[in-house]
Design an enzyme around this catalytic site. Structure first.
Site, PDB file in Angstrom:
ATOM      1  N   LYS A  34      -6.822  14.767  -8.001  1.00  0.00           N
ATOM      2  CA  LYS A  34      -6.063  14.734  -9.258  1.00  0.00           C
ATOM      3  C   LYS A  34      -5.417  16.092  -9.519  1.00  0.00           C
ATOM      4  CE  LYS A  34      -6.832  10.485 -10.604  1.00  0.00           C
ATOM      5  NZ  LYS A  34      -5.725   9.502 -10.639  1.00  0.00           N
ATOM      6  N   ASN A  80     -12.851   9.200 -21.196  1.00  0.00           N
ATOM      7  CA  ASN A  80     -13.650   8.094 -20.644  1.00  0.00           C
ATOM      8  C   ASN A  80     -13.176   6.737 -21.153  1.00  0.00           C
ATOM      9  OD1 ASN A  80     -15.250  10.624 -20.285  1.00  0.00           O
ATOM     10  ND2 ASN A  80     -16.674   9.162 -19.312  1.00  0.00           N
ATOM     11  N   TYR A 113     -12.614  13.648  -5.465  1.00  0.00           N
ATOM     12  CA  TYR A 113     -11.778  12.789  -6.338  1.00  0.00           C
ATOM     13  C   TYR A 113     -11.034  13.662  -7.345  1.00  0.00           C
ATOM     14  CZ  TYR A 113     -10.604  10.319 -10.555  1.00  0.00           C
ATOM     15  OH  TYR A 113      -9.935   9.890 -11.672  1.00  0.00           O
ATOM     16  N   PRO A 121     -26.525  14.577 -10.128  1.00  0.00           N
ATOM     17  CA  PRO A 121     -25.882  15.798  -9.617  1.00  0.00           C
ATOM     18  C   PRO A 121     -24.392  15.834  -9.955  1.00  0.00           C
ATOM     19  CG  PRO A 121     -27.284  14.817  -7.933  1.00  0.00           C
ATOM     20  CD  PRO A 121     -27.253  13.836  -9.084  1.00  0.00           C
ATOM     21  N   ASN A 130     -20.200   3.842 -13.735  1.00  0.00           N
ATOM     22  CA  ASN A 130     -19.930   4.336 -15.086  1.00  0.00           C
ATOM     23  C   ASN A 130     -20.852   3.692 -16.125  1.00  0.00           C
ATOM     24  OD1 ASN A 130     -16.499   4.415 -14.147  1.00  0.00           O
ATOM     25  ND2 ASN A 130     -17.822   6.177 -14.365  1.00  0.00           N
ATOM     26  N   SER A 138      -6.883  13.110 -15.002  1.00  0.00           N
ATOM     27  CA  SER A 138      -8.249  12.906 -15.486  1.00  0.00           C
ATOM     28  C   SER A 138      -8.814  14.194 -16.074  1.00  0.00           C
ATOM     29  CB  SER A 138      -9.136  12.442 -14.316  1.00  0.00           C
ATOM     30  OG  SER A 138     -10.505  12.506 -14.680  1.00  0.00           O
ATOM     31  N   ASP A 162       0.870  -1.184   0.000  1.00  0.00           N
ATOM     32  CA  ASP A 162       0.000   0.000   0.000  1.00  0.00           C
ATOM     33  C   ASP A 162       0.905   1.232   0.000  1.00  0.00           C
ATOM     34  OD1 ASP A 162      -3.120   0.719   1.504  1.00  0.00           O
ATOM     35  OD2 ASP A 162      -1.610   2.211   0.921  1.00  0.00           O
TER      36      ASP A 162
HETATM   37  C1  WQD Z   1     -20.870   8.949 -18.756  1.00  0.00           C
HETATM   38  C2  WQD Z   1     -22.199   9.490 -19.245  1.00  0.00           C
HETATM   39  C3  WQD Z   1     -23.670  10.156 -17.469  1.00  0.00           C
HETATM   40  C4  WQD Z   1     -24.237   6.073 -15.918  1.00  0.00           C
HETATM   41  C5  WQD Z   1     -16.517   9.576 -14.714  1.00  0.00           C
HETATM   42  C6  WQD Z   1     -15.668  10.321 -13.734  1.00  0.00           C
HETATM   43  C7  WQD Z   1     -14.346  10.676 -14.379  1.00  0.00           C
HETATM   44  C8  WQD Z   1     -13.702   9.428 -14.943  1.00  0.00           C
HETATM   45  C9  WQD Z   1     -14.628   8.699 -15.891  1.00  0.00           C
HETATM   46  C10 WQD Z   1     -12.080   8.596 -13.377  1.00  0.00           C
HETATM   47  C11 WQD Z   1     -22.674  10.720 -18.474  1.00  0.00           C
HETATM   48  C12 WQD Z   1     -24.264   8.983 -18.250  1.00  0.00           C
HETATM   49  C13 WQD Z   1     -23.811   7.162 -16.663  1.00  0.00           C
HETATM   50  C14 WQD Z   1     -25.615   5.694 -15.929  1.00  0.00           C
HETATM   51  C15 WQD Z   1     -26.051   7.498 -17.444  1.00  0.00           C
HETATM   52  N1  WQD Z   1     -13.310   8.559 -13.895  1.00  0.00           N
HETATM   53  N2  WQD Z   1     -24.714   7.852 -17.414  1.00  0.00           N
HETATM   54  N3  WQD Z   1     -26.479   6.432 -16.719  1.00  0.00           N
HETATM   55  O1  WQD Z   1     -19.247  10.835 -15.354  1.00  0.00           O
HETATM   56  O2  WQD Z   1     -18.212  11.186 -17.665  1.00  0.00           O
HETATM   57  O3  WQD Z   1     -16.793  10.397 -15.802  1.00  0.00           O
HETATM   58  O4  WQD Z   1     -15.847   8.422 -15.163  1.00  0.00           O
HETATM   59  O5  WQD Z   1     -11.174   9.298 -13.723  1.00  0.00           O
HETATM   60  O6  WQD Z   1     -13.505  11.256 -13.419  1.00  0.00           O
HETATM   61  O7  WQD Z   1     -16.322  11.538 -13.423  1.00  0.00           O
HETATM   62  O8  WQD Z   1     -18.489   8.869 -16.766  1.00  0.00           O
HETATM   63  O9  WQD Z   1     -19.516   6.703 -17.290  1.00  0.00           O
HETATM   64  O10 WQD Z   1     -20.187   7.874 -15.130  1.00  0.00           O
HETATM   65  O11 WQD Z   1     -20.962   8.794 -17.338  1.00  0.00           O
HETATM   66  O12 WQD Z   1     -26.866   8.145 -18.146  1.00  0.00           O
HETATM   67  O13 WQD Z   1     -26.069   4.720 -15.255  1.00  0.00           O
HETATM   68  O14 WQD Z   1     -23.218   8.496 -19.054  1.00  0.00           O
HETATM   69  O15 WQD Z   1     -24.684  11.106 -17.131  1.00  0.00           O
HETATM   70  O16 WQD Z   1     -23.343  11.574 -19.375  1.00  0.00           O
HETATM   71  P1  WQD Z   1     -18.273  10.417 -16.391  1.00  0.00           P
HETATM   72  P2  WQD Z   1     -19.792   7.979 -16.565  1.00  0.00           P
END
Ligand code: WQD
Length: 337
Positions: free
Chosen positions: A152, A178, A148, A292, A198, A124, A58
């Site tokens: 970064k 992404n 988070y 949110p 995600n 990120s 760790d």
């Molecule tokens: C993608 C799109 C959601 C889930 C996050 C982190 C970012 C990085 C990548 C680490 C958005 C929509 C999602 C669902 C949905 N992680 N969605 N229904 O939020 O762009 O980025 O992951 O580094 O820091 O913030 O990725 O895959 O969560 O969302 O409609 O059940 O899909 O609103 O438009 P995001 P995500």
């Protein structure tokens, strides 16, 4: 000389470890298995046809980290290790700041002490907060909306100060958009704990029948179909960007920042359709309220990475979806111990 890969048993770390071995690098993987499984290590060996050293440590264990630097001749570090769930970071910020920041400080201290002066840092696109426009360039304003993302951004600033204090360091911060998909072998892939946060892993589990339907988080954004637009990039393309960044960092000192994306955005509904086409399976969905903290549109201008790193994403959305489906089909419950 070896490359230390912190978090190398994780989603992006394991794909990068395969690329490093296949490019002839000697690597040491360091992982505490807080968000990964030991079985990944042999799968990396199977895919790459190579071997590597592994240390279960760790980053908060200062003595354990120092012992790794004493044991191996490390000259570069690719630093993936860290907690990365946005929602979780909001509910437990102290854990995120301690784990991600203190862990990185200990790592940097040992790098400096043992002469490992090159780092590729897993940053990120979240450091851009709500961008003023798209596509996003590296010189855009930086801000974050959750702990988070703040870790970064803080680490980027710590690394910038480190470089000022010690001119022998060469550091690149890769700002991922992404990452999705999996290695074409179907042996390694994304294995989120519990219900996925995600989009892509959630879609995979809906299509496989493990989840009932996808909640589409809002369709009233200022985008072509109203749903959120993101820059999805194949995890192998992302892994290869680290090789390119390592090679470029060998040619200079100082710190630099690179967007690692495709430069093309896709909406949630476009992702649903693409996955249905690639898998031949339906992905039922319902439009629900916005999540949110979400932003409407986020995609990269990757031209600096192409110009400076000589790297460009190669895989298209259909391949990303096919490889994600292949991983899901071969590992319906992820890495089962
Ligand atoms: C993608 C799109 C959601 C889930 C996050 C982190 C970012 C990085 C990548 C680490 C958005 C929509 C999602 C669902 C949905 N992680 N969605 N229904 O939020 O762009 O980025 O992951 O580094 O820091 O913030 O990725 O895959 O969560 O969302 O409609 O059940 O899909 O609103 O438009 P995001 P995500």
């Amino acid at each position: 000389m070896a490359v230390l890969v912190t978090g190398g048993a994780g989603f992006i770390g394991s794909h990068t470890a395969v690329e490093l071995i296949q490019n002839g690098y000697e690597i040491v993987i360091l992982d505490n298995f807080s968000n990964s499984k030991p079985c990944v290590l042999d799968r990396i060996r199977t895919i790459s046809g190579g071997d590597f050293a592994f240390e279960q440590v760790d980053l908060l264990d200062r003595e354990g980290v120092e012992n790794v630097f004493k044991k191996y001749s490390i000259d570069s570090v690719i630093h993936f290790a860290g907690l990365k769930a946005v929602g979780e970071s909001v509910s437990m910020p102290i854990r995120y700041y301690h784990n991600n920041i203190t862990g990185t400080l200990i790592l940097c201290e040992m790098m400096q002490k043992y002469g490992a002066k090159r780092m590729i840092f897993s940053s990120s696109a979240t450091v851009y907060g709500t961008p003023k426009s798209v596509p996003i360039r590296e010189d855009f304003p930086l801000s974050t909306t959750n702990p988070y993302g703040e870790t970064k951004l803080m680490i980027e600033r710590i690394l910038s100060d480190l470089v000022v204090s010690d001119g022998e360091f060469s550091i690149s911060c890769l700002r991922y958009f992404n990452p999705i998909g999996a290695h074409k072998s179907g042996l390694i892939g994304e294995d989120p704990k519990g219900i996925p946060n995600n989009l892509m892993p959630y879609i995979c589990k809906v299509a496989s029948g493990q989840l009932h339907h996808l909640g589409v988080f809002g369709n009233d954004y200022d985008t072509p179909d109203g749903t959120g637009v993101r820059d999805y990039i194949h995890v192998v393309d992302l892994a290869r960007a680290h090789i390119a960044a390592l090679r470029e960092a060998e040619t200079r000192q100082g710190i630099d920042y690179f967007n690692i994306g495709t430069g093309r955005g896709y909406s949630v509904l476009e992702m649903v359709k693409a996955y249905e086409k690639a898998s031949g399976l339906p992905v039922p969905y319902e439009i629900t309220a916005r999540r949110p903290g979400d932003i409407g549109e986020c995609y990269a201008d990757p031209s600096k990475s192409e110009r400076v790193l000589g790297w460009k994403a190669e895989y298209d959305l259909d391949t990303m979806c096919k490889d994600a489906y292949n991983w899901q089909k071969n590992n319906p419950n992820g890495y089962e111990e």
